[in-house]
Design a protein around this motif. Structure first.
Motif, short mmCIF file in Angstrom:
data_model
loop_
_atom_site.label_atom_id
_atom_site.label_comp_id
_atom_site.label_asym_id
_atom_site.label_seq_id
_atom_site.Cartn_x
_atom_site.Cartn_y
_atom_site.Cartn_z
N ARG A 138 -69.65 -30.75 -9.27
CA ARG A 138 -69.93 -30.08 -10.28
C ARG A 138 -70.93 -31.06 -11.28
NH1 ARG A 138 -65.76 -25.44 -12.29
NH2 ARG A 138 -66.42 -24.01 -10.75
N TYR A 193 -54.07 -23.60 -7.29
CA TYR A 193 -54.78 -22.54 -6.78
C TYR A 193 -54.24 -21.86 -5.45
CZ TYR A 193 -58.33 -23.06 -10.18
OH TYR A 193 -59.11 -22.88 -11.45
N ARG A 218 -64.56 -18.66 -1.56
CA ARG A 218 -64.45 -19.90 -1.44
C ARG A 218 -63.57 -20.70 -0.42
NH1 ARG A 218 -63.24 -21.65 -7.55
NH2 ARG A 218 -65.66 -20.91 -8.52
C1 IPM Z 1 -64.70 -21.73 -12.30
C2 IPM Z 1 -64.05 -20.52 -12.64
C3 IPM Z 1 -62.98 -19.99 -11.53
C4 IPM Z 1 -62.03 -21.19 -11.19
C5 IPM Z 1 -62.07 -18.77 -11.38
C6 IPM Z 1 -63.09 -17.85 -11.86
C7 IPM Z 1 -61.51 -18.48 -10.17
O1 IPM Z 1 -63.17 -20.74 -13.67
O2 IPM Z 1 -65.56 -21.34 -11.24
O3 IPM Z 1 -64.74 -22.74 -12.77
O4 IPM Z 1 -60.99 -21.35 -11.84
O5 IPM Z 1 -62.44 -21.93 -10.15
#
Ligand code: IPM
Ligand code: NAD
Ligand code: MN
Length: 362
Positions: A110, A141, A100
């Motif tokens: 989403r 993140y 990503r």
């Molecule tokens: C999601 C997952 C991921 C995120 C993890 C697995 C990195 O929880 O795709 O929602 O936190 O983005």
């Protein structure tokens, strides 16, 4: 699985990953290919064995040139990470996040859609139709942090959330554009009453951009805690939710039950205005509790495929696929256990394929 018609081919890199990832991607691919044919396009699929098994076998979850490999495609269809023999953070930081981030796919879309006939916690389930627009490259993140004095009572850990004006601006533009297109309010979710530096910047940038470039789009701000309550109490009232990376992660799982559960929650990682492949994946993980049983719901992967098709010039296939999912869950044929049915993964996908219109012969 190459059936290009009219010379048009959508090149898909299939990264199945771990757990139910391979099961749902295997089931979804033929259905997505069938839908692409409605736009006169064929899927050309490259199977990539990236994930936990490869990591255990070779020491790396994906090859060094992984980004080049996926960049030679129009899109990635991804299953899930999370291998029982690999530490979860290792699974995550060796595959899904580097992809990503490496592709600079800064927008994670989403959608949460209520399906007729599927019981959800919502009072008027079929009226639910909202979209979480999640910043996808930074925030909580960032990966910046560390631990000192490990294992002692003085141990300290930091996990630095990064919020840059550039990243907030570009994701806000996506949020505003989505709200405009969908005719919905843009709801900004922050926590600037406490985290006043990072989320203060979010508030400032988003309201500034709204006034300057999107005065026609209704914009409101809710603190993320209050927003969580509203999402659960009145999901029909939600439109487009704009949020940081971690808030988007949590809010999309919170919203999933209004679509029928995680098995019905698709996502697209995209970068509007930028060349290169998008990355399409269910919101759910590798579901170790049901992996290997052939009972996982493949519809989140199928619906992610619809997003893939829409993003790659196959709008008719995308819409037909979403309608076919609606029809097949309404009549029960596509209901796996999580939807109160008895269909296997393969049967659910087949039911969707059966509900697709046949391509017009040329
Ligand atoms: C999601 C997952 C991921 C995120 C993890 C697995 C990195 O929880 O795709 O929602 O936190 O983005
Ligand atoms: P999960 O999404 O894997 O599972 C949560 C619950 O939902 C489980 O009970 C599971 O059986 C159910 N579920 C999920 N998908 C389903 C489907 N398609 N059909 C039917 N039921 C389904 O979340 P988790 O248990 O918190 O995480 C398991 C592993 O997956 C962890 O290693 C985590 O890091 C990883 N994970 C990866 C991703 C990703 O790859 N994008 C997303 C979330 C979690
Ligand atoms: Mn998540």
């Amino acid at each position: 699985m190459s059936t290009p018609q009219n010379g048009r081919t959508v090149r898909v890199a299939a990264v199945r990953g771990d757990g139910i990832g391979p099961e749902v991607v295997d089931a979804a691919l033929p259905v997505i290919a069938a839908a692409a044919r409605l736009d006169g396009a064929g899927l050309e699929v490259t199977d990539l064995d990236w994930g936990g098994d490869r990591l255990l076998r070779t020491g790396t979850a994906m090859p060094d040139d992984a980004l080049d490999v996926v960049r030679a495609h129009d899109a990635v269809l991804f299953g899930a990470v999370g291998h029982p023999k690999v530490d979860p953070d290792v699974s995550v930081w060796t595959l899904v996040l580097p992809l990503r981030k490496g592709l600079q796919l800064y927008a994670n879309l989403r959608p949460v859609v209520g399906w007729e006939g599927i019981e959800t916690p919502a009072r008027d389930g079929a009226k639910v139709d909202f979209l979480v627009v999640r910043e996808n490259t930074e925030g909580e993140y960032s990966g910046i942090g560390g631990r000192v004095h490990q294992g002692t009572p003085d141990e300290v850990a930091t996990e630095v959330a990064v919020h840059s004006r550039r990243a907030i601006e570009r994701i806000a533009r996506v949020g505003f554009a989505q709200a405009r297109e969908r005719g919905q309010t843009l709801t900004l979710a922050t926590k600037s009453n406490v985290a006043r530096h990072g989320y203060g910047l979010w508030d400032e940038v988003v309201f500034g951009l709204g006034a300057a470039e999107f005065p026609d789009v209704a914009l409101e701000k809710l603190y993320v805690d209050a927003l969580a309550t509203r999402m659960v109490a009145r999901p029909e009232s939600m439109g487009v939710v704009l949020c940081s990376n971690l808030f988007g992660d949590i809010l999309s799982d919170l919203g999933a039950p209004f679509a029928g559960g995680l098995g019905m929650a698709p996502s697209a990682n995209v970068a509007p205005g930028q060349d290169g492949p998008g990355f399409f994946e269910p919101v759910h993980g590798s579901a170790p509790d049901i992996a290997g049983q052939g009972i996982a719901n493949p519809l989140a992967a199928v619906l992610s495929g619809a997003m893939l098709l829409r993003e790659n010039g196959c709008p008719q296939g995308a819409t037909a696929l979403e309608r076919a999912v609606g029809e097949a869950v309404r009549d029960g044929a596509a209901r796996t256990r999580d939807l109160g049915g008895t269909a296997t993964t393969a049967q659910a996908a087949d039911a969707v394929a059966d509900a697709l219109p046949r391509p017009v012969a040329v």
